[in-house]
Design an enzyme around this catalytic site. Structure first.
Site, short mmCIF file in Angstrom:
data_model
loop_
_atom_site.label_atom_id
_atom_site.label_comp_id
_atom_site.label_asym_id
_atom_site.label_seq_id
_atom_site.Cartn_x
_atom_site.Cartn_y
_atom_site.Cartn_z
N GLU A 1 6.83 5.60 -9.27
CA GLU A 1 5.37 5.33 -9.52
C GLU A 1 4.49 6.51 -8.44
O GLU A 1 3.51 7.12 -8.94
CB GLU A 1 5.10 3.94 -8.64
CG GLU A 1 5.61 3.05 -9.60
CD GLU A 1 4.99 1.60 -9.15
OE1 GLU A 1 3.95 1.33 -8.39
OE2 GLU A 1 5.88 0.56 -9.35
N ARG B 1 -14.90 -16.75 -9.54
CA ARG B 1 -14.33 -15.31 -9.98
C ARG B 1 -15.40 -14.36 -10.06
O ARG B 1 -15.38 -13.21 -9.25
CB ARG B 1 -13.52 -15.41 -11.02
CG ARG B 1 -13.07 -13.95 -11.34
CD ARG B 1 -12.26 -14.24 -12.69
NE ARG B 1 -10.96 -14.96 -12.63
CZ ARG B 1 -9.93 -14.51 -12.10
NH1 ARG B 1 -9.74 -13.22 -11.59
NH2 ARG B 1 -8.62 -15.19 -12.12
N ASP C 1 -3.95 -5.55 -18.35
CA ASP C 1 -2.59 -4.27 -18.65
C ASP C 1 -2.73 -3.98 -20.12
O ASP C 1 -1.76 -3.57 -20.60
CB ASP C 1 -1.40 -4.87 -17.87
CG ASP C 1 -1.46 -5.46 -16.71
OD1 ASP C 1 -2.05 -4.87 -15.77
OD2 ASP C 1 -0.76 -6.16 -16.51
N SER D 1 3.53 2.53 -15.59
CA SER D 1 2.53 3.25 -16.48
C SER D 1 1.44 3.20 -15.91
O SER D 1 1.01 2.28 -14.84
CB SER D 1 2.34 2.25 -17.77
OG SER D 1 3.33 1.88 -18.45
N HIS E 1 0.71 0.05 -13.23
CA HIS E 1 1.56 -1.22 -13.56
C HIS E 1 2.99 -0.88 -13.60
O HIS E 1 3.68 -0.04 -14.33
CB HIS E 1 1.17 -1.71 -14.83
CG HIS E 1 1.78 -3.01 -15.31
ND1 HIS E 1 1.28 -4.28 -14.68
CD2 HIS E 1 2.56 -3.31 -16.08
CE1 HIS E 1 2.25 -5.23 -15.19
NE2 HIS E 1 3.00 -4.44 -16.30
N GLY F 1 0.72 -1.29 0.04
CA GLY F 1 -0.06 -0.05 -0.10
C GLY F 1 0.74 1.35 -0.15
O GLY F 1 0.36 2.38 0.53
N LEU G 1 -9.36 -8.11 -12.65
CA LEU G 1 -10.99 -7.71 -12.31
C LEU G 1 -11.60 -8.16 -13.52
O LEU G 1 -11.22 -8.45 -14.59
CB LEU G 1 -10.86 -6.16 -12.60
CG LEU G 1 -10.44 -5.46 -11.15
CD1 LEU G 1 -10.28 -4.00 -11.68
CD2 LEU G 1 -11.28 -5.65 -10.13
N ASN H 1 -5.08 2.03 -13.35
CA ASN H 1 -4.38 0.75 -12.61
C ASN H 1 -2.88 1.32 -12.92
O ASN H 1 -2.33 2.10 -13.90
CB ASN H 1 -4.48 -0.24 -13.46
CG ASN H 1 -3.39 -1.43 -12.72
OD1 ASN H 1 -3.27 -1.62 -11.88
ND2 ASN H 1 -2.63 -2.22 -13.68
#
Ligand code: GAR
Length: 206
Positions: free
Chosen positions: A172, A63, A143, A134, A107, A12, A91, A105
């Site tokens: 990031e 799922r 992705d 990214s 990545h 996190g 997801l 997201n």
């Protein structure tokens, strides 16, 4: 205030960067919930209990069942934006469709290179001289959504995957924040498979 829901599975640190920026007045938004597939992850502990939601995906038959519960919980928090910040589960289509155009997201690679896992080791193995991170819109394919922004770092002689991971992670946090500032200001959109800033297309489609 613009409302951000964060999906996380691990440490996190990206979530913490968001929380710190908000506390410092550097991001005009509110984290309305942290959602996790890992009930004992560190990320959850970074927000008050009332803002935590977690379920062990292993407790679900399929799922899609897990995904539906997650999507309902996220929807109940009424987010404007959903941010996957170290969320390590794919997801499902249902979730992606429900929050299309407002799920981002981060990545740890220069997409379209190295989709999926173990990106730092793979960048080393491929002999890449540059690597990075990214931020992209989330689409059903892993992705593969439109890239909004990237941060580049050099790959240095003798780097281990951990060295590289650390160097990328340091980039990031500011990358994610810069992107989120644009998002919450209403300047970012997704259309025709690409990301748009102020009504103009950014990167070419992947
Ligand atoms: C980050 O490096 C993020 O880019 C990566 O996991 C790490 C999470 O760190 N995400 C993925 O690999 C997504 N497939 P954090 O929990 O400290 O933010």
């Amino acid at each position: 205030l613009p409302r951000i829901a964060v999906l996380a599975s691990g440490r996190g640190s990206n979530l913490q960067a968001i929380l710190d920026a908000i506390a410092d007045g550097k991001l005009d938004a509110e984290v309305v919930g942290v959602f996790s597939d890992k009930p004992d992850c560190e990320a959850l502990l970074r927000v008050p209990e009332a803002k935590r939601w977690s379920r062990d995906a292993a407790d679900y038959a399929t799922r899609a069942d897990f995904d539906a519960d997650l999507a309902d919980a996220v929807a109940a928090a009424h987010p404007d934006w959903i941010v996957c910040a170290g969320y390590m589960r794919i997801l499902g289509d249902g979730f992606v469709a429900r929050f299309a155009g407002r799920t981002l997201n981060i990545h740890p690679s220069l997409l379209p290179k190295h989709r999926g896992l173990r990106t730092h080791a793979r960048a080393l193995k491929a002999g890449d001289v540059e690597h990075g991170a990214s931020v992209h819109f989330v689409v059903p394919e892993l992705d593969a959504g439109a890239v909004v922004a990237q941060a580049v770092v050099p790959v240095l002689e003798g780097d281990s995957a951990d060295d590289l991971a650390q160097r990328v992670l340091a980039r990031e946090h500011p990358l994610l924040l810069a992107t989120l500032r644009l998002a919450v200001a209403g300047r970012l959109a997704e259309r025709d498979g690409r990301a748009w800033l102020d009504g103009h297309p950014l990167f070419k489609p992947l």
